[in-house]
Design an enzyme around this catalytic site. Structure first.
Site, PDB file in Angstrom:
ATOM      1  N   ARG A 160     -10.446  -0.629   3.092  1.00  0.00           N
ATOM      2  CA  ARG A 160      -9.719  -1.908   3.112  1.00  0.00           C
ATOM      3  C   ARG A 160     -10.574  -3.043   3.670  1.00  0.00           C
ATOM      4  NH1 ARG A 160      -4.199   1.163   4.292  1.00  0.00           N
ATOM      5  NH2 ARG A 160      -3.998   1.720   2.110  1.00  0.00           N
ATOM      6  N   LYS A 209      -5.654  -8.533  11.844  1.00  0.00           N
ATOM      7  CA  LYS A 209      -5.564  -7.100  11.577  1.00  0.00           C
ATOM      8  C   LYS A 209      -6.945  -6.610  11.170  1.00  0.00           C
ATOM      9  CE  LYS A 209      -3.270  -3.720   8.620  1.00  0.00           C
ATOM     10  NZ  LYS A 209      -2.131  -3.464   7.718  1.00  0.00           N
ATOM     11  N   TYR A 252       4.695   3.467  19.301  1.00  0.00           N
ATOM     12  CA  TYR A 252       5.403   4.701  18.952  1.00  0.00           C
ATOM     13  C   TYR A 252       5.908   5.418  20.200  1.00  0.00           C
ATOM     14  CZ  TYR A 252       3.069   3.777  14.536  1.00  0.00           C
ATOM     15  OH  TYR A 252       2.636   3.171  13.389  1.00  0.00           O
ATOM     16  N   CYS A 282      -3.419  -2.560  -0.915  1.00  0.00           N
ATOM     17  CA  CYS A 282      -2.336  -3.425  -0.413  1.00  0.00           C
ATOM     18  C   CYS A 282      -1.907  -4.526  -1.372  1.00  0.00           C
ATOM     19  CB  CYS A 282      -2.749  -4.017   0.930  1.00  0.00           C
ATOM     20  SG  CYS A 282      -3.101  -2.744   2.156  1.00  0.00           S
ATOM     21  N   CYS A 303       0.801  -1.237   0.000  1.00  0.00           N
ATOM     22  CA  CYS A 303       0.000   0.000   0.000  1.00  0.00           C
ATOM     23  C   CYS A 303       0.830   1.282   0.000  1.00  0.00           C
ATOM     24  CB  CYS A 303      -1.000   0.010   1.161  1.00  0.00           C
ATOM     25  SG  CYS A 303      -0.262   0.221   2.787  1.00  0.00           S
ATOM     26  N   LYS A 325      -3.895  -6.427  16.011  1.00  0.00           N
ATOM     27  CA  LYS A 325      -3.756  -5.014  15.703  1.00  0.00           C
ATOM     28  C   LYS A 325      -5.099  -4.419  15.340  1.00  0.00           C
ATOM     29  CE  LYS A 325      -1.830  -2.260  12.078  1.00  0.00           C
ATOM     30  NZ  LYS A 325      -1.253  -2.195  10.790  1.00  0.00           N
TER      31      LYS A 325
HETATM   32  C1  PBG Z   1      -0.022  -1.470   6.005  1.00  0.00           C
HETATM   33  C2  PBG Z   1       0.017  -1.028   7.435  1.00  0.00           C
HETATM   34  C3  PBG Z   1      -0.818  -0.107   8.046  1.00  0.00           C
HETATM   35  C4  PBG Z   1      -0.413  -0.028   9.377  1.00  0.00           C
HETATM   36  C5  PBG Z   1       0.677  -0.869   9.527  1.00  0.00           C
HETATM   37  N1  PBG Z   1       0.915  -1.502   8.319  1.00  0.00           N
HETATM   38  C6  PBG Z   1      -1.882   0.736   7.474  1.00  0.00           C
HETATM   39  C7  PBG Z   1      -3.136   0.125   7.031  1.00  0.00           C
HETATM   40  O1  PBG Z   1      -3.323  -1.090   7.006  1.00  0.00           O
HETATM   41  O2  PBG Z   1      -4.016   0.892   6.644  1.00  0.00           O
HETATM   42  C8  PBG Z   1      -1.043   0.836  10.417  1.00  0.00           C
HETATM   43  C9  PBG Z   1      -0.198   1.087  11.628  1.00  0.00           C
HETATM   44  C10 PBG Z   1      -0.660   2.209  12.471  1.00  0.00           C
HETATM   45  O3  PBG Z   1      -1.780   2.751  12.306  1.00  0.00           O
HETATM   46  O4  PBG Z   1       0.116   2.591  13.353  1.00  0.00           O
HETATM   47  N2  PBG Z   1       1.256  -1.455   5.434  1.00  0.00           N
END
Ligand code: PBG
Length: 322
Positions: free
Chosen positions: A214, A192, A311, A128, A120, A245
């Site tokens: 997504r 996720k 973070y 993605c 992505c 996540k």
């Molecule tokens: C996709 C990815 C995302 C995040 C980590 N890997 C974005 C998404 O799926 O939209 C989000 C991480 C975050 O919000 O801290 N490469």
């Protein structure tokens, strides 16, 4: 009457009864990398988080290492001109992340490097994987993710972390690495969820989808058991570690996953929106920053996560040691 207050008499006694203790080695610290030199630009919606060019990144990694942080997760951020339909820069042999990993491995021993594997950040449409009829096509995307993981592994990544939520992505990567004789491990973004809490990340990584959302590949958060099925499938496909996540809104899933799969290391990602909301609350004076972060990270660990991507890791380490 049962007397509980004796457990809380003073700090020392409270410490004796606590069974969750955070440590800097619990954390994986994310970094956003850009092309160029001497760049360190703050991300507006994520105060305290920056995009780094490789040269400045190396200095920052030296700093966090001194603070005791030993694991990092890398995301590449490229501008529109290097994006295309197929996300070619994601799996190029000299990609931004390949060069970053090589530099880290050459200059700074003793840091475990995880790389995000997803298209992505590199596709012109911001989805993605490869598009067909305006949706991501699962099976044609798999070899590209495998190639991306292979390039990262070749450069020296310790873990590759597929996050695109394609079915079979772990297996495709596992096969590709095995064929190449590489023993790089896989951290699977298994459960996720399609979450509004990724908003600030998409700003930071310049990776918002150009149309739609997504929801055809990331999970629906109204399901109770699918996250656990996703984890089970990824373990069967050869994942070495699995992830849930976001974190704070999904403590129930973390707790159940820990009970159901106690033998597999469990990672939880406190995502950009979770970080942004605590930071914003603190900046407005509504929340105590250190207090709310310690509490949220303690809760994530208490629920069963072995490692936490956050973070806040660097600030935590600064405050913890100082
Ligand atoms: C996709 C990815 C995302 C995040 C980590 N890997 C974005 C998404 O799926 O939209 C989000 C991480 C975050 O919000 O801290 N490469």
């Amino acid at each position: 009457m049962k007397r509980f207050r004796q457990y809380r008499l003073n700090q020392e006694i409270r410490d004796q009864y606590a069974d969750v203790h955070l440590s800097v080695t619990d954390f994986i610290y994310p970094y956003f990398i850009v092309e160029g030199k001497e760049i360190k630009e703050e991300i507006k919606s994520m105060p305290g988080v920056f995009r780094f060019s490789i040269d400045v990144l190396l200095n920052d990694i030296r700093e966090i290492k001194k603070l005791g942080i030993d694991k990092i997760l890398l995301f590449g951020v490229v501008d529109e001109s290097s994006k295309d339909e197929k996300g070619s820069q994601a799996y190029a042999p000299d990609s931004l992340i390949v060069r970053t990993v090589r530099a880290i491995k050459k200059e700074i021993p003793g840091i475990t490097v995880y790389t995000d594997v997803c298209l992505c950040e590199y596709t012109s449409h911001g989805h993605c994987g490869l598009l067909k009829n305006n949706d991501v096509e699962n099976d044609t995307t798999l070899p590209l993710l495998a190639e991306m993981a292979y390039q990262h592994a070749l450069a020296g990544a310790d873990f590759v972390a597929p996050s695109s939520m394609m079915d079979g992505q772990v297996e495709a990567i596992r096969e590709r690495l095995f064929r190449a004789g590489l023993s790089t491990r896989i951290l699977a973004y298994s459960a996720k969820y399609a979450s509004s809490f990724y908003g600030p990340f998409r700003d930071a990584a310049n990776s918002a989808p150009a149309f739609g959302d997504r929801k055809t590949y990331q999970m629906d958060y109204r399901t109770r058991n699918q996250g656990l099925e996703e984890i089970e499938a990824d373990i069967a496909e050869g994942a070495d570690q699995v992830m849930i996540k976001p974190a704070m809104e999904y403590l129930d899933i973390i707790a159940r996953a820990q009970q159901q799969f106690p033998e597999v290391p469990l990672v939880a990602y406190q995502v950009s929106g979770e970080y942004a909301m605590l930071k914003a609350g603190a900046q407005l004076g509504y929340l105590d920053e250190a207090g709310t972060f310690y509490e949220s990270l303690s809760a994530i660990k208490r629920s069963g996560a072995g490692q936490i991507i956050t973070y806040y890791a660097k600030e935590f380490a600064t405050k913890w040691n100082g």
